[in-house]
Design a protein around this motif. Structure first.
Motif, mmCIF file in Angstrom:
data_model
loop_
_atom_site.group_PDB
_atom_site.id
_atom_site.type_symbol
_atom_site.label_atom_id
_atom_site.label_comp_id
_atom_site.label_asym_id
_atom_site.label_seq_id
_atom_site.Cartn_x
_atom_site.Cartn_y
_atom_site.Cartn_z
ATOM 1 N N LEU A 211 7.267 -7.401 10.057
ATOM 2 C CA LEU A 211 7.616 -7.329 11.403
ATOM 3 C C LEU A 211 8.899 -6.365 11.485
ATOM 4 N N ALA A 212 9.369 -5.842 10.208
ATOM 5 C CA ALA A 212 10.348 -4.707 10.161
ATOM 6 C C ALA A 212 9.844 -3.458 9.925
ATOM 7 N N SER A 213 8.584 -3.081 9.650
ATOM 8 C CA SER A 213 7.734 -2.182 9.106
ATOM 9 C C SER A 213 7.515 -1.285 10.409
ATOM 10 N N ASP A 214 7.500 -0.097 10.242
ATOM 11 C CA ASP A 214 6.925 1.226 11.072
ATOM 12 C C ASP A 214 5.262 0.998 11.165
ATOM 13 N N VAL A 215 4.872 0.978 9.963
ATOM 14 C CA VAL A 215 3.401 1.205 9.630
ATOM 15 C C VAL A 215 2.817 0.203 8.961
ATOM 16 N N VAL A 216 2.068 -0.734 9.486
ATOM 17 C CA VAL A 216 1.547 -2.156 9.169
ATOM 18 C C VAL A 216 -0.012 -2.040 8.795
ATOM 19 N N ILE A 217 -0.438 -2.395 7.605
ATOM 20 C CA ILE A 217 -1.948 -2.049 7.222
ATOM 21 C C ILE A 217 -2.476 -3.366 6.997
ATOM 22 N N GLY B 220 6.909 5.374 16.573
ATOM 23 C CA GLY B 220 6.729 4.058 17.083
ATOM 24 C C GLY B 220 5.886 3.361 15.994
ATOM 25 N N ARG B 221 5.612 2.204 16.375
ATOM 26 C CA ARG B 221 4.959 1.059 15.608
ATOM 27 C C ARG B 221 3.409 1.271 15.474
ATOM 28 N N VAL B 222 3.010 1.555 14.217
ATOM 29 C CA VAL B 222 1.532 1.598 14.165
ATOM 30 C C VAL B 222 1.068 0.489 13.450
ATOM 31 N N ILE B 223 -0.156 -0.091 13.834
ATOM 32 C CA ILE B 223 -0.916 -0.846 13.051
ATOM 33 C C ILE B 223 -2.261 -0.470 12.660
ATOM 34 N N ILE B 224 -2.704 -0.454 11.355
ATOM 35 C CA ILE B 224 -3.933 -0.017 10.810
ATOM 36 C C ILE B 224 -4.868 -1.216 10.265
ATOM 37 N N SER B 225 -6.068 -1.263 11.218
ATOM 38 C CA SER B 225 -6.661 -2.386 10.643
ATOM 39 C C SER B 225 -7.989 -1.757 9.880
ATOM 40 N N THR B 226 -8.351 -2.238 8.610
ATOM 41 C CA THR B 226 -9.620 -1.611 8.055
ATOM 42 C C THR B 226 -10.542 -2.849 7.567
ATOM 43 N N ALA B 227 -11.610 -2.690 6.828
ATOM 44 C CA ALA B 227 -12.828 -3.645 6.768
ATOM 45 C C ALA B 227 -12.366 -4.610 5.581
ATOM 46 N N THR B 228 -11.764 -4.187 4.465
ATOM 47 C CA THR B 228 -11.525 -4.999 3.395
ATOM 48 C C THR B 228 -10.112 -4.864 2.619
ATOM 49 N N ARG B 229 -9.792 -5.584 2.049
ATOM 50 C CA ARG B 229 -8.641 -5.740 1.083
ATOM 51 C C ARG B 229 -8.681 -4.412 0.215
ATOM 52 N N LEU C 103 1.284 -7.318 17.241
ATOM 53 C CA LEU C 103 0.419 -6.718 18.167
ATOM 54 C C LEU C 103 1.346 -6.287 19.525
ATOM 55 N N PRO C 104 2.131 -6.968 20.244
ATOM 56 C CA PRO C 104 2.883 -6.587 21.467
ATOM 57 C C PRO C 104 3.650 -5.492 21.095
ATOM 58 N N THR C 105 4.169 -5.633 19.824
ATOM 59 C CA THR C 105 5.240 -4.258 19.498
ATOM 60 C C THR C 105 4.638 -3.004 19.144
ATOM 61 N N ARG D 156 -3.260 -4.865 26.891
ATOM 62 C CA ARG D 156 -2.220 -4.187 26.388
ATOM 63 C C ARG D 156 -2.695 -2.781 26.469
ATOM 64 N N SER D 157 -1.485 -2.154 26.955
ATOM 65 C CA SER D 157 -1.460 -0.500 27.244
ATOM 66 C C SER D 157 -1.274 0.331 25.878
ATOM 67 N N GLN D 158 -1.359 -0.199 24.675
ATOM 68 C CA GLN D 158 -1.307 0.638 23.569
ATOM 69 C C GLN D 158 -2.521 1.561 23.629
ATOM 70 N N ALA D 159 -2.317 2.480 22.630
ATOM 71 C CA ALA D 159 -3.399 3.428 22.281
ATOM 72 C C ALA D 159 -4.150 2.680 21.503
ATOM 73 N N TRP D 160 -5.538 2.536 21.379
ATOM 74 C CA TRP D 160 -6.676 1.683 20.391
ATOM 75 C C TRP D 160 -7.367 3.090 20.087
ATOM 76 N N ILE D 161 -7.594 3.192 18.846
ATOM 77 C CA ILE D 161 -8.361 4.118 18.182
ATOM 78 C C ILE D 161 -9.525 3.203 17.264
ATOM 79 N N PHE D 162 -10.680 3.632 17.686
ATOM 80 C CA PHE D 162 -11.673 3.099 16.975
ATOM 81 C C PHE D 162 -12.489 4.208 16.136
ATOM 82 N N THR D 163 -12.654 4.067 14.948
ATOM 83 C CA THR D 163 -13.338 5.110 14.198
ATOM 84 C C THR D 163 -13.953 4.531 12.976
ATOM 85 N N SER D 164 -15.161 5.389 12.673
ATOM 86 C CA SER D 164 -16.060 4.914 11.670
ATOM 87 C C SER D 164 -16.984 6.225 11.232
ATOM 88 N N ALA D 165 -17.495 6.068 10.194
ATOM 89 C CA ALA D 165 -18.606 7.092 9.940
ATOM 90 C C ALA D 165 -20.021 6.788 10.754
#
Length: 676
Positions: free
Chosen positions: A209-215, A86-95, A236-238, A414-423
């Motif tokens: 929009l055409a990628s499986d994993v978007v950072i 499925g489609r995965v969006i990964i968001s992190t703190a900096t470029r 987000l909706p996808t 939104r019914s997606q999985a939400w993973i929040f992680t940090s040290a």
């Protein structure tokens, strides 16, 4: 935007049971990960985290996971996400972290799994060359160095397929040239742009929009939710899975974008676009040079009405500034006049109508910020207004005190999985503070209870670091220094830092809570350590300073907030970290003061419910710079005896890694020199 390995057929999602079994095998002895990642070894904490992520993804649940430094959390969330499909969006703190994920971590995980997925990096528009503005930039560039850089960027834009300025080496991160060569939501011409088809920003969005994993990064995530202008809202909706790494920064970054802001930099940018557009489309029909110059001067006069030194001012402080009302009135009058001139020649070019809209929007934004809150809007979330004063520009901000209501609504719908992680997500072993900040509690609506005995949608996990902190590190809390509010504290910190750094065989960080303290400490160090490299924040860009620090043996770097986290310097490059005082947010900071006031009005303790948790998280981040691998050794010094002398200080002490305590400077010196 960078895209890689497009897949013709999306990977079929694994079932919950199959995903758990697959993850268990991959993070156990004999794993195929070992073949692709020679440095990888079995870590129980990493396996535990991967299993929890797999369960949350399969159940479309919400997971808050704290993973101590060295756990390998990136691989622990990438592997189950890629296996599930499925489609995965990964968001992190900096470029920089985006680039690390894309260039290092994600390729390694893909190779190890043989995952045929397409991947990309999507950044905000300020990272991409704007071809239209590039053609006009020569009018604003002065000096041989700037023209040389402009030629390099022009050649880069012709040869690079993505136009991401981070790929161009030697370009200063905060160069004024970057501002001239990139677009904003204000000045982008959209479909009317003659370079629209070749636009790097539009290419980036299409490929995302055409990628499986978007950072992406947190700034882009929130900016897009607020403006619906960068492409993330369409993604987000996808998405099946959303992973928010470095999640401890989400609440503060979100506040910057879920409000309204305007500033003098926008006005200066507008003035330049008015001049360029006027000379291109209506030359001779108006005195564009004078019009543009007057608008730019009005913006600079407003900045000059504020104090010279950078800082943050509350709205009442700004309104009381001598000359503020006159300067703001003149700026708004100039905006109105510019709009009138443009309207007289609007038939000359479609661009003029956009410029008129920008004049009107800025006029309204300055007026709205200045106005008193509407007492009839009782259902509006509490807001705070302040001004960020920079060296050259002034930005006025209005923001909610918390992103919790808006973020809770987003997660709930939104019914997606939400993973929040940090040290660093928990305080005193509890996620209560982090969950409340994001609205992830039943009371706030972001985490509704589950009926019928099903597994809860909101889950929590804490995984300890695999490092032996008691063996690898020492903690010194000097008892003979002045208290932070006493005269001479910063000078004393500088003197102690010089004493310890003198015998330190590795690099030294001095982390401060204010820029003023950083300057005093740096001056003291330079006087006491002649010939030693002492680097100070703002001498160069952060990236340049860190590069110099890493390549200079026994260097000392003095920095404030931006150096407390996101810095990874293993081995001898960093063996001594000195923190000048406990990192409580200044109570006179407008945002902090407004939050404390609201908490107290609710009958709670601002110190216990806000100041303490924030300080604990910051302290954890600062201390986390020291030990980065199983072989690192180092000393942490906290120059604030309240850490051990007060009850609340001892609570903060529990948030630090369990270093072995030493009471004497000589003991710390001996450990640094490897004799104890």
């Amino acid at each position: 935007m960078r895209a890689d390995s497009p897949s013709s057929t999306p990977q079929a999602p694994e079932t919950s049971t199959a995903l758990a079994e697959h993850c268990d095998a991959l993070f156990s002895p004999g794993s195929p990960l070992q073949e692709e990642l020679p440095q990888w070894s079995v870590r129980e904490g990493q396996r535990e985290l991967a299993m929890a992520v797999a369960g949350a993804i399969a159940d479309r649940a919400i997971l808050m996971a704290e993973a101590g430094t060295g756990t390998g959390k990136t691989l622990a969330y990438l592997v189950p996400a890629l296996l599930h499909g499925g489609r995965v969006i990964i968001s992190t703190a900096t470029r920089n972290l985006q680039d690390q994920l894309y260039n290092k971590d994600l390729p390694a995980a893909r190779r190890a799994l043989g995952a045929a997925v397409s991947t990309c990096v999507l950044k905000g528009r300020s990272n991409y060359v704007c071809l239209y503005r590039l053609q006009r930039a020569a009018e604003w560039v002065h000096g041989r160095h700037a023209h040389t850089q402009l030629r390099r960027i022009t050649q880069f834009a012709k040869s690079d397929a993505r136009g991401d300025l981070s790929a161009l080496s030697g370009l200063e991160e905060n160069s004024a040239l970057n501002f001239l060569l990139t677009s904003t939501t204000d000045n982008c011409l959209g479909a009317d742009c003659p370079d629209y088809k070749a636009c790097f920003v539009m290419k980036a969005r299409r490929e995302a929009l055409a990628s499986d994993v978007v950072i992406i990064n947190h700034h882009l995530f929130f900016a897009d939710l607020a403006l619906r202008g960068e492409g993330v809202a369409e993604l987000l909706p996808t998405a099946d899975t959303l992973i928010l790494d470095e999640a401890h920064q989400l609440a503060e970054i979100g506040v910057q974008f879920l409000g309204a802001r305007c500033g003098t930099a926008q006005v200066v940018d507008l003035s330049r676009d008015v001049l360029a557009g006027g000379l291109q489309h209506a030359k001779g029909l108006a005195d564009w040079q004078t019009l543009s110059g007057a608008l730019e001067r009005a913006a600079r006069d407003l900045r000059l009405a504020a104090p010279q030194n950078p800082g943050r001012l509350s709205q009442p402080q700004v309104l009381d500034l001598p000359g503020w009302d006159v300067a703001l009135h003149d700026l708004q009058a100039q905006l109105a006049h510019t709009a009138e001139v443009l309207s007289a020649h609007v038939e000359a070019a479609a661009e003029f109508e956009r410029l008129m809209d920008r004049c009107t929007a800025l006029h309204q934004a300055f007026s709205s910020w200045q106005a008193a809150p509407d007492p009839e809007q009782t259902d509006a979330p509490p807001q705070v207004r302040w001004a960020d004063v920079g060296s050259a520009h002034l930005r006025l901000q209005a923001a909610p005190l918390s992103i919790a209501p808006a973020f809770a609504a987003l997660v709930a719908q939104r019914s997606q999985a939400w993973i929040f992680t940090s040290a660093t997500l928990s305080v005193g072993g509890s996620f209560r503070h982090a969950r409340a900040a994001l609205g992830l509690t039943p009371e706030q609506g972001g985490c509704a209870p589950v009926e019928g005995g099903a597994a809860p949608r909101c889950r929590e996990l804490r995984v300890a670091s695999p490092f032996d902190y008691a063996e690898q590190g020492r903690l010194l809390v000097p008892q003979d220094l002045p208290l932070p509010n006493q005269p001479g504290h910063s000078e004393s910190v500088g003197a102690l830092a010089a004493q310890l750094a003198m015998g330190n065989t590795g690099g030294t960080f001095v982390l401060t809570t204010t820029l003023r303290a950083a300057k005093i400490i740096a001056q003291t160090l330079r006087a006491l350590l002649p010939g030693r490299a002492v680097l100070e924040q703002f001498d160069e860009s952060k990236a340049a300073l860190l590069a110099r620090f890493a390549s200079t043996p026994q260097a000392v770097l003095v920095g404030s907030q931006s150096f407390w986290e996101g810095v990874d310097l293993p081995g001898d490059r960093l063996t001594l970290v000195i923190i000048d005082k406990l990192p409580f947010a200044p109570p006179d900071d407008p945002l902090t003061a407004a939050r404390l006031k609201q908490i107290e009005a609710e009958g709670r303790s601002g110190f216990t419910d806000y100041s303490m948790p924030q300080a604990a998280l910051s302290l954890q981040q600062g201390a986390g710079r020291l030990i980065r691998t199983e072989s690192d050794r180092g000393v942490l010094v906290v120059c604030d005896r309240r850490l051990t002398a007060t009850g609340w200080g001892r609570q903060l002490l529990t948030s630090l890694p369990p270093f072995t305590r030493v009471s004497q400077t000589a003991e710390a010196q001996a450990f640094l020199q490897g004799t104890k």
